[in-house]
Enzyme design. Structure first.
Site, mmCIF file in Angstrom:
data_model
loop_
_atom_site.group_PDB
_atom_site.id
_atom_site.type_symbol
_atom_site.label_atom_id
_atom_site.label_comp_id
_atom_site.label_asym_id
_atom_site.label_seq_id
_atom_site.Cartn_x
_atom_site.Cartn_y
_atom_site.Cartn_z
ATOM 1 N N CYS A 290 -0.770 0.068 6.867
ATOM 2 C CA CYS A 290 -2.112 0.075 7.456
ATOM 3 C C CYS A 290 -2.017 0.233 8.974
ATOM 4 C CB CYS A 290 -2.837 -1.219 7.108
ATOM 5 S SG CYS A 290 -4.522 -1.287 7.758
ATOM 6 N N CYS B 26 -20.435 -8.852 -0.420
ATOM 7 C CA CYS B 26 -19.445 -9.916 -0.562
ATOM 8 C C CYS B 26 -18.704 -10.020 0.761
ATOM 9 C CB CYS B 26 -18.485 -9.587 -1.698
ATOM 10 S SG CYS B 26 -17.075 -10.704 -1.810
#
Length: 417
Positions: free
Chosen positions: A65, A202
């Site tokens: 990432c 969420c």
């Protein structure tokens, strides 16, 4: 005690506690702990009975990432020895999802490392969603892909996604100390995009990163303001090779107080015990079910949880029941129930969705949301605990009690393949 009676009354009315009341929960003593759990349990049972929702993670893309989230084993420059692989094919992801559904999971959470998806990535995930829903009738799907660009939430909704997960993680005041490559405002924007598209929002937090009580209260109040349907509560897994590898700040008692505070501030939303529960709650996990109404089944992104069957046994032994696929998770005032028996969305939302979604794994997803979940146990793992040579003093943190276990260690295979 008067504080807890007041908080129960407010929780049953869905009334926001004062900041002073929320901070007071975190400051309660160990002698008061069972009273705190019992009070939070009254609020939990009012809105969710004794049901426990099970969620299951499929890690679509792992590692490498470009973001620098300090808690994350997949971050830029991470030295953590984790599995790294590119996108799973739709049929591979569907096969992994089916294993979770067979174990009782109601929701499948699709996670991919990275700053955020390209439009091509969104199309790829859309095909995966279609494959999962074709094979598993009635399953809910939550996507956790990082920061969203304009229009991407709508594309995910049209592809069949029910929810989107993106966590705030910590307070706005301290966010810059955790991540430099994106901002707290970026995260808020993505949650708002998902919400506006009709996806169930969420968003949660990570505790144990060295934050203050005030930081914890700040982020939970922000989550209530965002009107998240689901609030995953993660407890930092201090992975070797990350900047927070030495941050062992949590005890089981501290974790229970944090969960209780979240329940009082967000009484009628799905509160999920997410990443790090095995490491930090340990033998007190069943007690936490009296506060939270949702967990992940088994493993997390790059670390192992306890076996899925152990989770099911824990739920049953504690006197709770697994929430069935035909049950609406959210209370009626928060949900729009469709003929399909889905969860619920906000008024005006198009899809039947549930206040759940990929909750964060405390050691982190590269998407910056740090989802936690399970994709099965292909191999039996060794026992994580090591016997402590001496009794810990009250309030003393004991990181030697549990060793963090890397998921898929010793293999070259993607754990979900």
């Amino acid at each position: 005690m008067d504080l807890l009676n007041t908080l129960v009354e407010k929780g049953l009315r869905r009334e926001l506690p004062t900041r002073e009341e929320a901070l007071a929960v975190l400051a309660t003593s160990d002698d008061e702990l069972l009273d705190v759990v019992a009070a939070a349990g009254k609020v939990r049972r009012q809105w969710f009975g004794r049901r426990v929702k099970l969620n299951y993670l499929v890690n679509l893309k792992s590692g490498l990432c470009p973001e620098d989230c300090s808690y994350c084993s997949q971050r830029l420059g991470s030295k953590a020895e984790i599995l790294k692989y590119t996108w799973l094919k739709p049929e591979e992801a569907s096969q992994a999802a089916a294993a979770g559904v067979a174990g009782g999971a109601k929701r499948v959470c699709l996670v991919a490392s990275g700053r955020g998806p390209t439009d091509r990535d969104v199309e790829r995930v859309g095909k995966t969603i279609a494959a999962i829903k074709e094979q598993n009738e009635g399953v809910e799907v939550c996507a956790c892909l990082g920061l969203l660009a304009d229009g991407q939430a709508e594309k995910l909704r049209d592809a069949g996604a029910d929810a989107y997960n993106h966590n705030l993680n910590t307070s706005e005041a301290t966010y810059g100390a955790i991540t430099k490559t994106h901002t707290y405002a970026d995260r808020v924007d993505t949650v708002q995009k998902a919400h506006a598209a009709g996806l169930s929002a969420c968003s949660g937090l990570i505790a144990g990163m060295g934050e203050s009580d005030e930081d914890l209260v700040d982020v939970v109040y922000s989550l209530r303001e965002l009107d998240s349907d689901s609030v995953p509560v993660n407890f930092l897994i201090p992975f070797e090779g990350t900047p927070l590898a030495k941050e062992w700040n949590l005890t089981p008692q501290r974790c229970l107080r944090i969960l209780a505070m979240v329940r009082f501030v967000c009484p009628d939303v799905e509160v999920r015990i997410a990443g790090g529960r095995e490491v930090h709650l340990r033998s007190m996990q069943p007690l936490a079910l009296n506060i939270a109404n949702s967990i992940f089944l088994g493993d997390y992104l790059t670390s192992e949880g306890q076996a899925g069957q152990a989770d099911l046994d824990m739920i049953a032994d504690a006197g709770f029941e697994v929430e069935g696929a035909g049950t609406t998770t959210l209370p009626a005032h928060r949900s729009e129930v469709t003929a399909g028996g889905g969860c619920g969305s906000h008024a005006g939302g198009g899809a039947s969705v549930c206040g759940s979604g990929g909750a964060a794994e405390a050691e982190g997803a590269g998407c910056g949301s740090a989802c936690g979940g399970c994709s099965g146990h292909a191999q039996e793992a060794p026992a994580p605990a090591q016997a402590a040579p001496a009794q810990a003093e009250a309030g003393e943190v004991r990181p030697d009690l549990v060793a963090v276990r890397r998921r898929g260690a010793g293999t070259d295979l993607a754990p979900n393949a």
